[in-house]
Design a protein around this motif. Structure first.
Motif, short mmCIF file in Angstrom:
data_model
loop_
_atom_site.label_atom_id
_atom_site.label_comp_id
_atom_site.label_asym_id
_atom_site.label_seq_id
_atom_site.Cartn_x
_atom_site.Cartn_y
_atom_site.Cartn_z
N ASN A 136 -3.04 3.95 -0.57
CA ASN A 136 -2.74 2.61 -0.04
C ASN A 136 -1.29 2.50 0.24
OD1 ASN A 136 -2.01 -0.55 -0.26
ND2 ASN A 136 -4.13 -0.35 0.44
N GLY A 137 -0.68 1.95 1.21
CA GLY A 137 0.70 1.92 1.51
C GLY A 137 1.51 1.41 0.31
N ALA A 138 0.89 0.42 -0.57
CA ALA A 138 1.75 -0.30 -1.39
C ALA A 138 1.89 0.74 -2.65
CB ALA A 138 0.88 -1.24 -2.09
N ALA A 139 1.38 1.75 -2.71
CA ALA A 139 1.75 2.90 -3.76
C ALA A 139 2.90 3.91 -3.22
CB ALA A 139 0.72 3.59 -4.32
N ALA A 140 2.69 4.14 -1.74
CA ALA A 140 3.71 5.00 -1.19
C ALA A 140 5.11 4.97 -1.87
CB ALA A 140 3.59 4.85 0.25
N THR A 141 5.79 6.18 -1.93
CA THR A 141 7.31 5.98 -2.46
C THR A 141 8.16 5.37 -1.64
OG1 THR A 141 6.69 8.28 -3.78
CG2 THR A 141 8.96 7.47 -3.40
N PHE A 142 7.99 5.63 -0.25
CA PHE A 142 8.85 5.22 0.86
C PHE A 142 8.80 3.69 1.30
CE2 PHE A 142 8.87 10.07 0.70
CZ PHE A 142 9.96 10.23 0.11
N ALA A 143 7.76 2.97 0.70
CA ALA A 143 7.22 1.81 1.14
C ALA A 143 8.03 0.63 0.21
CB ALA A 143 5.93 1.62 1.27
N MET A 156 -7.38 0.69 -15.64
CA MET A 156 -6.79 1.59 -14.54
C MET A 156 -7.35 0.49 -13.44
SD MET A 156 -5.87 4.63 -15.61
CE MET A 156 -6.27 5.93 -14.53
N PHE A 157 -6.34 0.55 -12.39
CA PHE A 157 -6.57 -0.18 -11.19
C PHE A 157 -5.78 0.46 -10.04
CE2 PHE A 157 -2.60 -1.87 -12.68
CZ PHE A 157 -1.76 -2.38 -11.33
N GLU A 158 -6.30 0.28 -8.70
CA GLU A 158 -5.61 0.91 -7.61
C GLU A 158 -4.55 -0.23 -7.15
OE1 GLU A 158 -6.76 2.30 -3.11
OE2 GLU A 158 -8.36 1.50 -4.30
N PRO A 159 -3.32 0.50 -6.99
CA PRO A 159 -2.26 -0.41 -6.38
C PRO A 159 -2.54 -0.53 -4.81
CG PRO A 159 -1.24 1.81 -6.88
CD PRO A 159 -2.64 1.51 -7.44
N ARG A 160 -2.81 -2.02 -4.23
CA ARG A 160 -3.05 -1.92 -3.03
C ARG A 160 -2.44 -3.07 -2.36
NH1 ARG A 160 -9.49 -2.19 -3.82
NH2 ARG A 160 -9.01 -4.43 -3.14
N PHE A 161 -2.07 -3.13 -1.19
CA PHE A 161 -1.40 -4.37 -0.61
C PHE A 161 -2.13 -5.61 -0.90
CE2 PHE A 161 -0.71 -7.35 2.88
CZ PHE A 161 0.88 -7.35 2.91
N ASP A 162 -3.42 -5.84 -0.68
CA ASP A 162 -4.01 -6.87 -0.98
C ASP A 162 -4.19 -7.54 -2.22
OD1 ASP A 162 -5.75 -5.15 -2.05
OD2 ASP A 162 -7.49 -6.02 -0.80
N ARG A 163 -3.37 -6.67 -3.18
CA ARG A 163 -3.29 -7.25 -4.58
C ARG A 163 -1.77 -7.84 -4.51
NH1 ARG A 163 -7.24 -2.51 -7.33
NH2 ARG A 163 -9.18 -3.86 -6.73
N LEU A 164 -1.06 -7.59 -3.60
CA LEU A 164 0.40 -8.39 -4.04
C LEU A 164 0.18 -9.63 -4.01
CD1 LEU A 164 2.38 -5.88 -1.64
CD2 LEU A 164 2.38 -6.05 -4.08
N TRP A 185 7.89 -3.17 -1.04
CA TRP A 185 6.71 -4.36 -1.12
C TRP A 185 7.45 -5.36 -0.14
CZ3 TRP A 185 5.16 -4.27 -7.01
CH2 TRP A 185 4.50 -3.29 -7.14
N ALA A 186 8.62 -5.76 -0.34
CA ALA A 186 9.26 -6.81 0.46
C ALA A 186 9.15 -6.59 2.01
CB ALA A 186 10.74 -6.99 -0.03
N ASN A 187 9.35 -5.51 2.46
CA ASN A 187 9.10 -5.23 3.82
C ASN A 187 7.73 -5.21 4.24
OD1 ASN A 187 12.08 -4.78 3.87
ND2 ASN A 187 11.85 -2.53 3.76
N LEU A 188 6.79 -4.52 3.39
CA LEU A 188 5.37 -4.75 3.65
C LEU A 188 5.09 -6.18 3.85
CD1 LEU A 188 3.99 -2.01 1.28
CD2 LEU A 188 3.97 -1.91 3.87
N VAL A 189 5.40 -7.02 3.14
CA VAL A 189 4.89 -8.31 3.30
C VAL A 189 5.65 -9.25 4.29
CG1 VAL A 189 5.28 -10.66 1.99
CG2 VAL A 189 4.45 -8.78 0.75
N ALA A 190 6.84 -8.61 4.50
CA ALA A 190 7.41 -9.35 5.72
C ALA A 190 6.92 -8.99 7.01
CB ALA A 190 8.99 -9.02 5.73
#
Length: 694
Positions: free
Chosen positions: A346-353, A265-273, A355-360
């Motif tokens: 965390n925002g990385a797990a949110a349905t409407f987020a 088990m792990f938490e999907p977080r932006f800093d793990r992208l 990842w490409a847009n988050l990173v950009a």
């Protein structure tokens, strides 16, 4: 003749009994999510359809736990557009359909409350037939501030003591908690926090009462060196107020995925992208994948929806902290001893987020900060897109650049001489009670800058021995006239440069603004209007722009207050830029090395303020900060001229290197040389030995 309005239709006893019978039914044991799927419609792609828990599966447990008698409060921290606000609607409408009781929603302001009702609540009620059938048909049953349903009322308010006093509620729902006032009532005698006052309203309902708070975080981390303890792995960093302290006082739940490779088990977080940081922001985002911290296995974005859905069915989900620091489900007997069920998504797990847009978004903000020290983009990304507190990059309160740091990396150019890399010069002027502090700054194409002169104008230009009084005597401003024509030699070159502009503070003691405007009009009449600017600062980190040049407006009737335009400055954002520049090595782009000839007293003026979450504030005991304010004016003028838009291959004429620069003077001793734009003879250069105090 008086006209009598028609009487309402006759209602029979049978109709009254039929309408009241549902109120005699016992409360339904249906969960909030089950009730939402049965009774509520949501708009998806412009079409109203049944609520589906699989769209935002991470909202199921927080919504359902609002009916638990174990917890008095439910707290949810998460990014925007993650479905957390709709949880409030499902919770409120569950009371309508399954357990009639008074419910109150508290929004940020009255205006926002009305907008929420009009844009979210009303459409949901009117497009959900089961709910709409229970809505009263009276003239006051469906207003912006109150909805009356069969057997219950739903009120919508805003955070003032009157809204959270003397009312009995079963459920109080607080939305956008961090954007509310954190203390209600008079400043000198506050009555409490919105959350604390809400808990008082539910006491009558004993264990059935619940307070629900949701928000994106909006307060910065107060300790950038903080790290989570092994005994509290899900704790969020310390902040001064808002929803994060409420979360930390609760069960501290985090949304978990089960790795497809190692089954951990792990938490999907932006800093793990994981992505290619060498590419442009948009291209880098296209390469983003989620890395498992246990085995390093990568998960592409297309699998996010499936992992969220399977987490709901037992292959992940919410895990909370136990008393011993282990992670358990919400129903575990070893759960932390608290009456608050708290969740952080965390925002990385949110349905409407995406990842490409988050990173950009992140890479754009990060590179912007590295370029000019402006943290606004990073603050917004962490708060809004990620749903986590922002760690200030320029240091928290009590930290920052020291005097020793400023003295460690200085250059040895003579006073009044610009470095060889100089492309343009700015002059900035503050207004004090009896003198004008003046700072002259040399700039390079890459944003590098340094001070080449720092003086205090203390006596009028007419030769009198009295001190200046800028607020009282308009003629005293004439001492500034020679500043626009002063020429500064460029090291190693046969030419000197005049300033591209002179910025003077517009505000001060009563009379300063009027005299400043008179002075500017005089400079414009002399043909130098394009060289002189009057500045006005605006505090806070959320100004619309960093710099804007416009005339002020009246508060009423929309009329222009003055005919002069002001160089408006977002001072706290620009101070972030100055602080970051002072901390860079001398040879780095956008660095701010200082000269050896500057005294310690003048150096201290650059570090006279501390950064707080509300803005920069003077350090205790520090009286003078003129160099900070003057540097902010210089940054504002440089950006207004176009510093951040310069093409190094084809710079504008005011930033050319060499004698072809429009502000260059071939003989740098000719400090009275006529500017290109001037239409009248220029005034004489300042005679410093008579009226300048260094």
């Amino acid at each position: 003749m008086t006209r009598i309005p028609p009487l309402p239709p006759l209602v029979t006893v049978e109709e009254i009994l039929t309408d009241s019978l549902p109120l005699l039914q016992p409360s339904s044991r249906m969960s909030v999510t089950d009730a939402a799927e049965r009774h509520i419609r949501v708009q998806t792609g412009g079409v109203w359809q049944r609520f589906d828990r699989n769209v935002t599966p991470y909202m199921v447990e927080p919504a359902d736990i609002t009916q638990s008698r174990r917890f008095r409060s439910v707290v949810f921290v998460g990014p925007s557009q993650s479905g957390k606000t709709f949880m409030l609607i499902t919770t409120a409408l569950h009371a309508v359909m399954c357990d009639p009781a008074p419910v109150q929603v508290i929004h940020m302001t009255k205006t926002d409350a009305n907008a929420w009702v009009e844009e979210s609540l009303n459409p949901t009620i009117h497009n959900s037939p089961d709910v709409y059938d229970r809505l009263g048909r009276g003239a006051t049953d469906d207003s912006m501030g109150r909805k009356r349903f069969q057997g219950m009322r739903l009120t919508i308010g805003y955070p003032v003591p009157q809204q959270l006093s003397s009312r009995k509620q079963k459920i109080v729902l607080l939305t956008d908690y961090d954007h509310m006032p954190q203390q209600l009532g008079p400043k000198d005698n506050p009555e409490g926090t919105p959350h604390g006052m809400s808990l008082q309203r539910i006491k009558t309902f004993l264990s059935r009462g619940t307070v629900v708070a949701e928000s994106t975080p909006a307060f910065e981390v107060t300790d950038p060196e903080w790290a989570p303890m092994q005994s509290a792995p899900h704790m969020m960093p310390p902040v001064s107020a808002g929803i994060v302290p409420l979360y930390n006082g609760g069960t501290r739940g985090r949304w978990m995925w089960r790795c497809r490779d190692c089954d951990e088990m792990f938490e999907p977080r932006f800093d793990r992208l994981v992505y290619d940081k060498t590419r442009d922001p948009m291209d880098a985002g296209e390469t983003a994948e989620m890395a498992c911290p246990h085995c390093g296995g990568l998960t592409p974005h297309r699998m996010k929806f499936e992992l969220n859905r399977t987490a709901l069915s037992g292959h992940g989900g919410w895990l909370h902290e136990a008393r011993d620091g282990s992670l358990v489900e919400i129903g575990d007997s070893n759960l932390r001893g608290t009456d608050t069920a708290s969740y952080a998504l965390n925002g990385a797990a949110a349905t409407f987020a995406n990842w490409a847009n988050l990173v950009a978004t992140y890479e754009t903000a990060r590179r912007r900060f590295e370029e000019d020290g402006d943290e606004l983009g990073l603050r917004q990304f962490h708060f809004v897109d990620c749903g986590v507190p922002h760690v200030p990059m320029n240091g928290a309160e009590g930290e920052g650049v020291s005097l020793e740091d400023l003295k460690r990396d200085r250059h040895d150019l003579p006073r009044g001489t610009a470095p060889e890399w100089t492309r343009f010069i700015t002059t900035t002027v503050d207004v004090q009670g009896t003198y004008f502090p003046v700072l002259v700054t040399a700039w390079g194409l890459d944003g590098r800058r340094t001070v080449i002169d720092r003086i205090d104008l203390t006596q009028p230009s007419d030769g009198s021995q009295r001190t200046l009084d800028p607020a009282k005597f308009a003629a005293d401003w004439d001492v500034l006239c020679p500043l626009a024509m002063q020429v500064y030699p460029v090291a190693g070159q046969s030419y000197g440069l005049r300033s591209v502009g002179v910025v003077v503070d517009f505000h001060g003691a009563p009379g300063v603004s009027d005299n400043a405007e008179k002075f500017w009009r005089g400079r414009r009449a002399a043909g130098e209007g394009q060289l002189w600017f009057l500045s006005r600062g605006h505090g806070g980190f959320h100004q619309r722009d960093r710099v804007w040049h416009e005339a002020p407006e009246r508060a009423s009737q929309g009329k222009r207050k003055r005919g002069v335009k002001l160089l408006n400055m977002a001072t706290d954002r620009l101070k972030d830029t100055i602080a970051a520049a002072l901390d860079r090595p001398e040879s780095a782009a956008s660095a701010f090395p200082l000269p050896e000839w500057m005294s310690d007293d003048h150096l201290r003026e650059f570090i006279a303020e501390l950064r707080t979450e509300k803005g920069w504030r003077p350090k205790p005991g520090q009286r003078r900060n003129e160099n900070t304010d003057l540097s902010v004016q210089a940054q504002a003028l440089a950006e207004h001229k176009g510093l951040r838009r310069i093409n190094p291959e084809n710079p504008p004429s005011w930033a050319h290197g060499g004698p072809q620069n429009e502000f260059a003077v071939a003989d740098h001793q000719a400090s009275t040389a006529q500017p290109v734009e001037a239409r009248t003879p220029a005034p004489a250069a300042p005679q410093r030995i008579n009226f300048l105090k260094r």
